[in-house]
Design a protein around this motif. Structure first.
Motif, PDB file in Angstrom:
ATOM      1  N   GLU C  56       0.865  -1.179   0.000  1.00 53.53           N
ATOM      2  CA  GLU C  56       0.000   0.000   0.000  1.00 53.53           C
ATOM      3  C   GLU C  56       0.904   1.232   0.000  1.00 53.53           C
ATOM      4  OE1 GLU C  56      -3.229  -0.209   2.770  1.00 53.53           O
ATOM      5  OE2 GLU C  56      -3.368   1.973   2.983  1.00 53.53           O
ATOM      6  N   TYR C  58       0.993   5.862  -0.271  1.00 53.65           N
ATOM      7  CA  TYR C  58       0.303   7.151  -0.153  1.00 53.65           C
ATOM      8  C   TYR C  58       0.592   7.910  -1.450  1.00 53.65           C
ATOM      9  CZ  TYR C  58      -0.831  11.661   2.290  1.00 53.65           C
ATOM     10  OH  TYR C  58      -1.344  12.875   2.695  1.00 53.65           O
TER      11      TYR C  58
ATOM     12  N   PHE D   9      -3.887   5.091   6.396  1.00 56.04           N
ATOM     13  CA  PHE D   9      -3.245   4.035   5.614  1.00 56.04           C
ATOM     14  C   PHE D   9      -2.979   2.797   6.463  1.00 56.04           C
ATOM     15  CE2 PHE D   9      -2.307   7.948   3.390  1.00 56.04           C
ATOM     16  CZ  PHE D   9      -2.638   7.607   2.085  1.00 56.04           C
ATOM     17  N   PHE D  80      -0.744   7.145   9.843  1.00 52.85           N
ATOM     18  CA  PHE D  80      -0.376   5.803   9.361  1.00 52.85           C
ATOM     19  C   PHE D  80       0.650   5.170  10.297  1.00 52.85           C
ATOM     20  CE2 PHE D  80       1.432   9.219   6.591  1.00 52.85           C
ATOM     21  CZ  PHE D  80       2.754   9.196   7.002  1.00 52.85           C
TER      22      PHE D  80
END
Lengths: 155, 86, 155, 86
Positions: C56, C58, D9, D80
């Protein structure tokens, strides 16, 4: 899985080689390789001064000495693969002179082993560079540098 | 007297004027240092090549040795400048 | 010729890439490159336990942060080129996750810049790995390691 | 009240149950730390995600900041876990 079972690939050759092919060969079947570091040493033109470098070597000893350096690297770091290829003969600017490829589960081991290999290749492998100048004449033999000696002593 | 192959590389080879030769070593040569001094005296080419013996690197049977190394067991002795590969 | 004019290549992408192509792109036209160091980070199967890693990231910040790390590397070392590519999405064992390529006239600079990039990519670039297990189930998120933090603090 | 986009996230995103949201920040929130405490109190998902606020990494406008950073000028705030790329 220890480094002790790794057999290094060492080649001394006149012809060029392909970095990607050598990396693929080293990585083949190794699904536990986490990190691959390559070092490529290229012929520079020294700001347009050189037409080529000529590399003289000591056949037999060149293979043997690089093999000894590689075995030492395998003893020191947990490597999953190690390749060293050094060319000889006339090499023009932009072409490869040498490549070292070190593979490991750990990035630090791969970085250190590749740097170690290069320091010892520079100061222990029996190769000598001579410049060929842009006007076609053979130039001087390249001098060994104190910096290379110093870099070798850190290990 | 022992027969050995001497090999020369780079500017050592150029100054001596040959890449290799087979030579009978006198029995009174014990170490690499003795050999370098003895070769120096052979002619002007050797003298020029080996004028600064401390910079000359030596390999016996294709392994690096220092100048104190003894010559026993040597089949091939190579003399060359500091390496500049890589 | 100073490092200050070097513009780094930074890419974040799902698709794989070709190491040799990226090295060639970096080296194109640079006849004064003496040393190229590459680091490839590969997906491991962890002794057969993993079917894949899912990365994953950003979007936006990943490019920006890696760009900042690259600019810092260019400030610190005399580089002639610098590339960083980081993949996201599902990556199977043996495939590339990340590559860094550093080119310089000097081998030490190329080695150090590549190692620096990797240490900071590990601890500053906004990516998160999750394991996918061999039985098809999503496994845990990978924990950050103290070793990576320590490695970053040495610079 | 200031409108900002919050982004989450990895396991922070999973525990909170959404990837992003637009939110009006109360005027009495000055720092990142204030924001984390305020979010914790919203519901069980936030509480679970932010239970150990000291491990939560924060970016304001896509740059890393520490928990003492002030919120003025923030248009996008991301929370995150520690990064594990590379």
């Amino acid at each position: 899985m220890g480094g002790s079972t790794v057999v290094p690939t060492v080649r001394i050759q006149q012809e060029d080689f392909d970095l990607a092919e050598e990396v693929a060969r080293l990585s083949a079947g190794g699904s536990n390789i986490g990190a691959v570091v390559t070092f490529s040493g290229l012929c520079r033109d020294e700001d347009g001064r050189l037409s080529a470098l000529e590399l003289e070597h000591y056949p037999g000893m060149a293979e043997a000495e690089i093999g000894r350096i590689a075995e030492e690297a395998i003893r020191r770091w947990p490597l999953t693969g190690l390749t060293a290829i050094h060319r000889h003969g006339l090499i023009v600017p932009g072409e490869n002179i040498v490549v070292v490829i070190a593979a490991s589960s750990h990035r630090q081991a791969a970085f250190e082993a590749a740097a170690f290999m290069m320091d010892f290749l520079k100061t222990r492998a029996p190769f000598w560079k001579r410049e060929h100048l842009i006007d076609g004449t053979p130039g001087p033999w390249v001098d060994a540098t104190e910096a290379d000696e110093t870099s070798t002593r850190r290990w | 007297m022992t027969a050995v192959k001497l090999r020369y590389f780079a500017w050592v080879r150029e100054r001596i004027g040959t890449a290799e030769e087979d030579i009978e070593l006198p029995a009174n040569l014990n170490t690499v240092r003795d050999l370098l001094l003895w070769l120096q005296a052979r002619d002007d080419g050797y003298a020029e090549a080996l004028r600064h013996p401390e910079v000359i690197r030596v390999a016996i049977n294709q392994e690096h040795v220092d100048h104190k190394e003894r010559l026993e067991g040597a089949r091939e002795i190579a003399l060359f400048p500091p390496m500049t590969g890589g």
